[in-house]
Design a protein around this motif. Sequence first.
Motif, PDB file in Angstrom:
ATOM      1  N   ALA A 126      12.465   2.639  40.154  1.00  0.00           N
ATOM      2  CA  ALA A 126      11.147   2.791  40.571  1.00  0.00           C
ATOM      3  C   ALA A 126      10.295   4.168  40.028  1.00  0.00           C
ATOM      4  O   ALA A 126       9.452   4.392  39.368  1.00  0.00           O
ATOM      5  N   ALA A 127      11.187   5.292  40.624  1.00  0.00           N
ATOM      6  CA  ALA A 127      10.666   6.556  40.198  1.00  0.00           C
ATOM      7  C   ALA A 127      10.712   6.671  38.722  1.00  0.00           C
ATOM      8  O   ALA A 127       9.966   7.498  38.018  1.00  0.00           O
ATOM      9  N   LEU A 128      11.564   6.476  37.901  1.00  0.00           N
ATOM     10  CA  LEU A 128      11.483   6.514  36.398  1.00  0.00           C
ATOM     11  C   LEU A 128      10.418   5.615  35.776  1.00  0.00           C
ATOM     12  O   LEU A 128       9.483   6.031  35.013  1.00  0.00           O
ATOM     13  N   LEU A 129      10.073   4.347  36.529  1.00  0.00           N
ATOM     14  CA  LEU A 129       8.880   3.761  36.018  1.00  0.00           C
ATOM     15  C   LEU A 129       7.623   4.435  36.297  1.00  0.00           C
ATOM     16  O   LEU A 129       6.816   4.476  35.288  1.00  0.00           O
ATOM     17  N   ALA A 130       7.481   4.810  37.398  1.00  0.00           N
ATOM     18  CA  ALA A 130       6.291   5.658  37.619  1.00  0.00           C
ATOM     19  C   ALA A 130       6.112   6.979  36.921  1.00  0.00           C
ATOM     20  O   ALA A 130       4.801   7.171  36.574  1.00  0.00           O
ATOM     21  N   GLU A 131       7.361   7.675  36.662  1.00  0.00           N
ATOM     22  CA  GLU A 131       7.033   9.013  35.719  1.00  0.00           C
ATOM     23  C   GLU A 131       6.543   8.573  34.341  1.00  0.00           C
ATOM     24  O   GLU A 131       6.030   9.200  33.598  1.00  0.00           O
ATOM     25  N   ALA A 132       7.295   7.152  33.703  1.00  0.00           N
ATOM     26  CA  ALA A 132       6.867   6.941  32.513  1.00  0.00           C
ATOM     27  C   ALA A 132       5.239   6.432  32.413  1.00  0.00           C
ATOM     28  O   ALA A 132       4.632   6.619  31.406  1.00  0.00           O
ATOM     29  N   ALA A 133       4.918   5.878  33.581  1.00  0.00           N
ATOM     30  CA  ALA A 133       3.392   5.503  33.463  1.00  0.00           C
ATOM     31  C   ALA A 133       2.468   6.553  33.535  1.00  0.00           C
ATOM     32  O   ALA A 133       1.571   6.481  32.865  1.00  0.00           O
ATOM     33  N   LEU A 134       3.165   7.540  34.108  1.00  0.00           N
ATOM     34  CA  LEU A 134       1.909   8.788  34.396  1.00  0.00           C
ATOM     35  C   LEU A 134       2.028   9.428  32.990  1.00  0.00           C
ATOM     36  O   LEU A 134       1.090   9.948  32.307  1.00  0.00           O
ATOM     37  N   TYR A 135       3.314   9.436  32.324  1.00  0.00           N
ATOM     38  CA  TYR A 135       3.481  10.013  31.043  1.00  0.00           C
ATOM     39  C   TYR A 135       2.436   9.491  29.857  1.00  0.00           C
ATOM     40  O   TYR A 135       1.706  10.220  29.289  1.00  0.00           O
ATOM     41  N   TYR A 136       2.609   8.062  29.990  1.00  0.00           N
ATOM     42  CA  TYR A 136       1.747   7.536  29.102  1.00  0.00           C
ATOM     43  C   TYR A 136       0.454   7.290  29.450  1.00  0.00           C
ATOM     44  O   TYR A 136      -0.445   7.273  28.588  1.00  0.00           O
ATOM     45  N   GLN A 137       0.012   7.518  30.844  1.00  0.00           N
ATOM     46  CA  GLN A 137      -1.489   7.480  31.193  1.00  0.00           C
ATOM     47  C   GLN A 137      -2.025   8.769  30.348  1.00  0.00           C
ATOM     48  O   GLN A 137      -3.068   8.926  29.892  1.00  0.00           O
ATOM     49  N   GLN A 138      -1.174   9.933  30.690  1.00  0.00           N
ATOM     50  CA  GLN A 138      -1.610  11.286  30.068  1.00  0.00           C
ATOM     51  C   GLN A 138      -1.875  11.369  28.419  1.00  0.00           C
ATOM     52  O   GLN A 138      -2.767  12.123  28.211  1.00  0.00           O
ATOM     53  N   VAL A 139      -0.919  10.693  27.568  1.00  0.00           N
ATOM     54  CA  VAL A 139      -1.012  10.589  26.519  1.00  0.00           C
ATOM     55  C   VAL A 139      -2.004   9.860  25.680  1.00  0.00           C
ATOM     56  O   VAL A 139      -2.076   9.793  24.375  1.00  0.00           O
ATOM     57  N   MET A 140      -2.297   8.699  26.280  1.00  0.00           N
ATOM     58  CA  MET A 140      -3.157   7.917  25.806  1.00  0.00           C
ATOM     59  C   MET A 140      -4.535   7.938  25.706  1.00  0.00           C
ATOM     60  O   MET A 140      -5.287   8.548  26.410  1.00  0.00           O
TER      61      MET A 140
END
Length: 61
Positions: A47-61
């Motif tokens: 769950a933490a890895l998924l949240a981190e990935a979501a935050l990353y892609y939110q910032q780069v999109m």
Amino acid sequence: MVGFKYIAEQIKDMERSGRGTFVFGFEESHGYLAGTYARDKDGVQAAALLAEAALYYQQVM
């Protein structure tokens, strides 16, 4: 072979032989393991890895 007991066995072999570094493992039942502190699937870590990935892609999109 599938299952985290086999993934954990490979981690142990890598540590014992000094060859390679375990980074990430997964199986068909959607279990994930990042790092070597736990030798079984870890839902909280996934769950933490998924949240981190979501935050990353939110910032780069």
